[in-house]
Design an enzyme around this catalytic site. Structure first.
Site, PDB file in Angstrom:
ATOM      1  N   SER A 158       0.872  -1.099  -0.016  1.00  0.00           N
ATOM      2  CA  SER A 158       0.009   0.025  -0.033  1.00  0.00           C
ATOM      3  C   SER A 158       0.997   1.175   0.074  1.00  0.00           C
ATOM      4  CB  SER A 158      -0.999   0.156   1.198  1.00  0.00           C
ATOM      5  OG  SER A 158      -1.611   1.111   1.443  1.00  0.00           O
ATOM      6  N   TYR A 171      -2.156  -1.265  10.177  1.00  0.00           N
ATOM      7  CA  TYR A 171      -1.903  -1.576   8.780  1.00  0.00           C
ATOM      8  C   TYR A 171      -0.625  -1.124   8.261  1.00  0.00           C
ATOM      9  CZ  TYR A 171      -3.673  -1.135   4.173  1.00  0.00           C
ATOM     10  OH  TYR A 171      -4.238  -1.326   2.762  1.00  0.00           O
TER      11      TYR A 171
HETATM   12  N1  LIG Z   1      -8.708  -0.010  -1.285  1.00  0.00           N
HETATM   13  C1  LIG Z   1      -7.619   0.848  -1.261  1.00  0.00           C
HETATM   14  O1  LIG Z   1      -7.537   1.761  -1.250  1.00  0.00           O
HETATM   15  C2  LIG Z   1      -6.166  -0.103  -1.196  1.00  0.00           C
HETATM   16  C3  LIG Z   1      -5.003   0.705  -1.062  1.00  0.00           C
HETATM   17  C4  LIG Z   1      -4.094   0.322  -0.986  1.00  0.00           C
HETATM   18  C5  LIG Z   1      -3.688  -1.291  -0.628  1.00  0.00           C
HETATM   19  N2  LIG Z   1      -4.938  -2.067  -0.765  1.00  0.00           N
HETATM   20  C6  LIG Z   1      -4.882  -3.371  -0.570  1.00  0.00           C
HETATM   21  O2  LIG Z   1      -5.197  -4.001  -1.745  1.00  0.00           O
HETATM   22  C7  LIG Z   1      -5.634  -5.410  -1.390  1.00  0.00           C
HETATM   23  C8  LIG Z   1      -6.910  -5.749  -1.959  1.00  0.00           C
HETATM   24  O3  LIG Z   1      -7.995  -4.906  -1.263  1.00  0.00           O
HETATM   25  P1  LIG Z   1      -9.356  -4.279  -1.962  1.00  0.00           P
HETATM   26  O4  LIG Z   1      -9.205  -2.918  -2.108  1.00  0.00           O
HETATM   27  O5  LIG Z   1      -9.606  -5.122  -3.076  1.00  0.00           O
HETATM   28  O6  LIG Z   1     -10.391  -4.585  -0.817  1.00  0.00           O
HETATM   29  P2  LIG Z   1     -11.584  -5.770  -0.673  1.00  0.00           P
HETATM   30  O7  LIG Z   1     -11.866  -5.789   0.717  1.00  0.00           O
HETATM   31  O8  LIG Z   1     -12.741  -5.480  -1.729  1.00  0.00           O
HETATM   32  O9  LIG Z   1     -10.945  -6.892  -1.432  1.00  0.00           O
HETATM   33  C9  LIG Z   1     -10.187  -7.766  -0.074  1.00  0.00           C
HETATM   34  C10 LIG Z   1     -10.379  -9.449  -0.669  1.00  0.00           C
HETATM   35  O10 LIG Z   1      -9.431 -10.013   0.239  1.00  0.00           O
HETATM   36  C11 LIG Z   1     -10.239 -10.853   0.898  1.00  0.00           C
HETATM   37  N3  LIG Z   1      -9.892 -11.262   2.239  1.00  0.00           N
HETATM   38  C12 LIG Z   1      -9.672 -10.455   3.318  1.00  0.00           C
HETATM   39  N4  LIG Z   1      -9.089 -11.158   4.347  1.00  0.00           N
HETATM   40  C13 LIG Z   1      -8.945 -12.400   3.841  1.00  0.00           C
HETATM   41  C14 LIG Z   1      -8.521 -13.839   4.473  1.00  0.00           C
HETATM   42  N5  LIG Z   1      -8.078 -13.711   5.732  1.00  0.00           N
HETATM   43  N6  LIG Z   1      -8.210 -14.691   3.758  1.00  0.00           N
HETATM   44  C15 LIG Z   1      -8.741 -14.693   2.337  1.00  0.00           C
HETATM   45  N7  LIG Z   1      -9.296 -13.538   1.845  1.00  0.00           N
HETATM   46  C16 LIG Z   1      -9.509 -12.640   2.608  1.00  0.00           C
HETATM   47  C17 LIG Z   1     -11.725 -10.451   1.115  1.00  0.00           C
HETATM   48  O11 LIG Z   1     -12.703 -11.280   1.388  1.00  0.00           O
HETATM   49  C18 LIG Z   1     -11.780  -9.549  -0.186  1.00  0.00           C
HETATM   50  O12 LIG Z   1     -12.401 -10.327  -1.217  1.00  0.00           O
HETATM   51  C19 LIG Z   1      -5.481  -5.335   0.294  1.00  0.00           C
HETATM   52  O13 LIG Z   1      -4.241  -6.136   0.451  1.00  0.00           O
HETATM   53  C20 LIG Z   1      -5.624  -3.801   0.646  1.00  0.00           C
HETATM   54  O14 LIG Z   1      -4.653  -3.826   2.022  1.00  0.00           O
HETATM   55  C21 LIG Z   1      -6.060  -1.490  -0.849  1.00  0.00           C
END
Ligand SMILES: NC(=O)c1ccc[n+]([C@@H]2O[C@H](COP(=O)([O-])OP(=O)(O)OC[C@H]3O[C@@H](n4cnc5c(N)ncnc54)[C@H](O)[C@@H]3O)[C@@H](O)[C@H]2O)c1
Length: 279
Positions: A158, A171
């Site tokens: 991130s 985080y």
């Molecule tokens: N959305 C943002 O702004 C952002 C920014 C930087 C980084 N991220 C990172 O991107 C990645 C994806 O996030 P996203 O934005 O698509 O959010 P999201 O919540 O829509 O998707 C995350 C997915 O991971 C799954 N998940 C969570 N915990 C889990 C576990 N213990 N075992 C298996 N699956 C699990 C969830 O069910 C979900 O489908 C994450 O690592 C997040 O930290 C997100």
């Protein structure tokens, strides 16, 4: 014309929706078959928003199959090393190989100051966002080495893996930890031509940020902020005048790192951040 990852197999955690689903679709569009896991055990009192459902994972399967690619999908929690390994082993047995790993699964929580954070919330964050990434790599690496074709591992960190943000110490710590893991793996796996890089998104338009506790983190001045209230505060993080990027913007960077176009790129922290890191 062959796709950019034609004939390869990609393992993606958190593949049921948002960025993970987008990675599955984008890699499948370019010729990869997919091993998908998601739908973790409930995380009580942690998430400010619901995690993915069986229906979400089924939709990812449908979308990949519509591209005439194969997909093996399993419910597995990245905190459960044995379940994750079993899901991946089955996928490799069915699809015949492994080339690309996207450790994408992750969670966010309601904001709280570091010294007021509950022990269990800290621990769960580390378990999912850092140890879960290690579990993913640990399950995958023996397959990559055995395949003898090199490989590409992409760890989703991130912007918070490169700089600090208040009220999400767990985080920020987990996402910085992912960078240390990435660099170590990049060294350990270089002799096998397995590349390891991390990707650092700014805000992405997914349920992880589009929820009221996150809106409140950015707009502490409002009791019940909306997405519209959040947008200008979110945009202030970025140099480019946009409030957030779309999942496919991250997928396009993942695709590049996964492809042979990036064959000598390893150990790199790649921001996809609309210039947030230079502000
Ligand atoms: N959305 C943002 O702004 C952002 C920014 C930087 C980084 N991220 C990172 O991107 C990645 C994806 O996030 P996203 O934005 O698509 O959010 P999201 O919540 O829509 O998707 C995350 C997915 O991971 C799954 N998940 C969570 N915990 C889990 C576990 N213990 N075992 C298996 N699956 C699990 C969830 O069910 C979900 O489908 C994450 O690592 C997040 O930290 C997100």
């Amino acid at each position: 014309m062959p796709g950019r990852v034609q004939g390869k197999v990609a393992f993606i955690t958190g593949a049921a929706r948002s960025q993970g689903r987008s990675h599955a679709i984008r890699l499948a569009e370019e010729g990869a078959d997919i091993i998908a896991v998601d739908v973790p055990e409930a995380v009580p009192s942690l998430s400010a928003y619901p995690l993915a459902s069986d229906e979400d994972l089924a939709e990812t399967v449908k979308r990949v199959e519509a591209l005439d690619r194969r997909i093996v999908a399993h419910k597995a929690d990245v905190r459960d090393s044995a379940a994750l390994k079993a899901a991946l082993d089955d996928g490799v047995a069915q699809l015949g190989r492994l080339d690309i790993v996207c450790a994408n699964a992750g969670i966010g929580t309601a904001p709280v100051a570091a010294w007021e954070m509950d022990e269990s919330i800290w621990q769960t964050m580390i378990d999912v966002n850092l140890t879960g990434v290690w579990h993913t790599a640990k399950a995958a690496i023996p397959h990559l080495i055995a395949g003898g074709n090199g490989g590409s591992i992409i760890l989703t960190s991130s912007a918070a893996g490169l700089q600090a943000y208040e009220n999400i110490a767990h985080y920020v710590s987990a996402k910085h930890g992912v960078v240390g893991l990435m660099r170590t793996l990049a060294l350990e796996l270089a002799p096998h031509f397995i590349r390891v890089n991390s990707i650092h998104p700014t805000q992405v338009d997914t349920p992880m940020i589009q929820n009221e506790p996150t809106w409140r983190l950015f707009r502490p001045d409002l009791e019940h902020p909306t997405e519209a209230d959040f947008a200008p505060a979110s945009q202030a993080m970025n140099a480019l005048p946009i409030p957030w990027v779309d999942p496919v913007d991250i997928s396009n960077a993942v695709l590049y790192l996964a492809s042979d176009e990036a064959r000598y790129i390893t150990g790199v922290t790649l921001p996809v951040d609309a210039g947030a890191m230079i502000k």
